[in-house]
Write an enzyme that holds these catalytic residues in place. Structure first.
Site, PDB file in Angstrom:
ATOM      1  N   TYR A  57       0.837  -1.199   0.000  1.00  0.00           N
ATOM      2  CA  TYR A  57       0.000   0.000   0.000  1.00  0.00           C
ATOM      3  C   TYR A  57       0.879   1.257   0.000  1.00  0.00           C
ATOM      4  O   TYR A  57       1.671   1.483   0.917  1.00  0.00           O
ATOM      5  CB  TYR A  57      -0.933   0.018   1.205  1.00  0.00           C
ATOM      6  CG  TYR A  57      -2.041  -1.004   1.163  1.00  0.00           C
ATOM      7  CD1 TYR A  57      -2.365  -1.693  -0.008  1.00  0.00           C
ATOM      8  CD2 TYR A  57      -2.796  -1.302   2.298  1.00  0.00           C
ATOM      9  CE1 TYR A  57      -3.390  -2.629  -0.041  1.00  0.00           C
ATOM     10  CE2 TYR A  57      -3.830  -2.234   2.269  1.00  0.00           C
ATOM     11  CZ  TYR A  57      -4.106  -2.898   1.096  1.00  0.00           C
ATOM     12  OH  TYR A  57      -5.123  -3.827   1.067  1.00  0.00           O
ATOM     13  N   THR A 281     -11.975   4.428   3.547  1.00  0.00           N
ATOM     14  CA  THR A 281     -11.909   5.872   3.367  1.00  0.00           C
ATOM     15  C   THR A 281     -10.955   6.517   4.365  1.00  0.00           C
ATOM     16  O   THR A 281     -10.831   6.055   5.502  1.00  0.00           O
ATOM     17  CB  THR A 281     -13.303   6.497   3.520  1.00  0.00           C
ATOM     18  OG1 THR A 281     -13.208   7.915   3.410  1.00  0.00           O
ATOM     19  CG2 THR A 281     -13.905   6.154   4.885  1.00  0.00           C
TER      20      THR A 281
END
Length: 318
Positions: A57, A281
């Site tokens: 990531y 989110t």
């Protein structure tokens, strides 16, 4: 036994893929750390104690900014569950992205993740994608060694079928405790697969039949990535079916005095497989909108669950 060892995963996971700035190799900034701190604070305030990472990531920067947070507040480590994944190598220059679950690679990636995260142990390590060249015995040897060294407490997989999990589990004495799959009201193959058997629609459903049943029978937690469908029913809609579903989600949220995001998460949690959604989110207000899904039981009736499903699929059940 430390407090961290006693900490159990919650009903909802916070996915950290959005933390750490850009996907390039540029260093993360103080602003990136501040964004991560605000997201982690919102998650904790909302009753979320499990943080899902992957070594890829933001090219490792998501783990690194989280490590900055733990470095500044080390007491936080005993209150949370830290989960990360390995097994994907991103494209680099002329080299395409590939999967790599060789035992030596797994060990190297875990050591790198531990350093970035500023922790001496991972609560959970998931194997990110199936590697067709992986040798189950080699993988099992690496996982067992990591466990014996006290570097990883529990193991699981991601994006794997029942057969793939069983094949690996046969070589591994330690139990595989989780399987993370894309699941949402929009990405419905996981539920469609169970009802289109023996119909012409079956050929259009790619989800491996029997995977949820295997996980339920063997105590493997099903984690749902992409659980909020990238805002499809709480923001932008692109089709009449999505618009109708968004209206239904909004109506149910008002009726039950909760948020539309919570309705979407309840739809997953209402399934008897015990699905634990992952929300991704980085916006604190949207994280806090999920609080009711993190702290309480899903308040959807049998009929409401089906109403959401049928409206989203845009057609009657077979």
């Amino acid at each position: 036994m430390t407090t961290a060892e006693q900490t159990q995963p919650g009903r909802l996971l916070y996915g950290c893929m959005g933390l750490g700035g850009s996907w390039d190799h540029e260093p993360y900034t103080s602003r990136d750390i501040a964004v991560a701190e605000a997201a982690v604070e919102a998650a904790l305030d909302s009753g979320i104690n499990t943080f899902d990472h992957a070594d890829i990531y933001r090219n490792g920067k998501a783990e690194a900014v989280f490590g900055e947070i733990l470095g500044r507040a080390p007491e936080l480590r005993d209150r949370i569950v830290v989960q990360t994944k390995c097994g994907i190598r991103l494209a680099d220059g002329d080299h395409p992205g590939i999967y790599d679950l060789r035992g030596t690679t797994i060990v190297e990636r875990v050591e790198e993740s531990l350093a970035r995260l500023h922790t001496d142990v991972l609560d959970v390590l998931l194997l990110h994608r199936p590697d067709p060249l992986a040798d189950p015995d080699d993988v099992a040897e690496a996982l067992t060694s990591l466990h014996r060294q006290g570097l990883v407490r529990r193991f699981g997989v991601s994006n794997m079928s029942a057969a793939q999990i069983a094949h690996l589990q046969a070589a591994l004495e330690l139990p595989l405790v989780a399987n993370q799959l894309e699941m949402s009201l929009q990405q419905r193959d996981w539920v469609e697969a169970g009802v289109v058997v023996n119909t012409p629609q079956a050929s259009a459903v790619g989800f491996p039949l029997g995977t949820l049943e295997y996980c339920r029978a063997n105590g493997v937690q099903v984690q749902a990535w992409g659980a909020l469908a990238q805002g499809r029913y709480t923001g932008r809609q692109e089709t009449p079916d999505e618009q109708a579903t968004a209206r239904l989600v909004e109506a149910l949220a008002k009726e039950k005095d909760t948020s539309p995001e919570t309705i979407l998460l309840w739809w997953l949690q209402r399934h008897p497989a015990g699905i634990a959604p992952v929300i991704g989110t980085a916006r604190p207000e949207r994280i806090r909108a999920c609080r009711d899904a993190a702290t309480g039981e899903p308040r959807l009736s049998h009929e409401e669950w089906y109403d959401l499903w049928i409206t989203a699929r845009g057609a009657a059940l077979p």
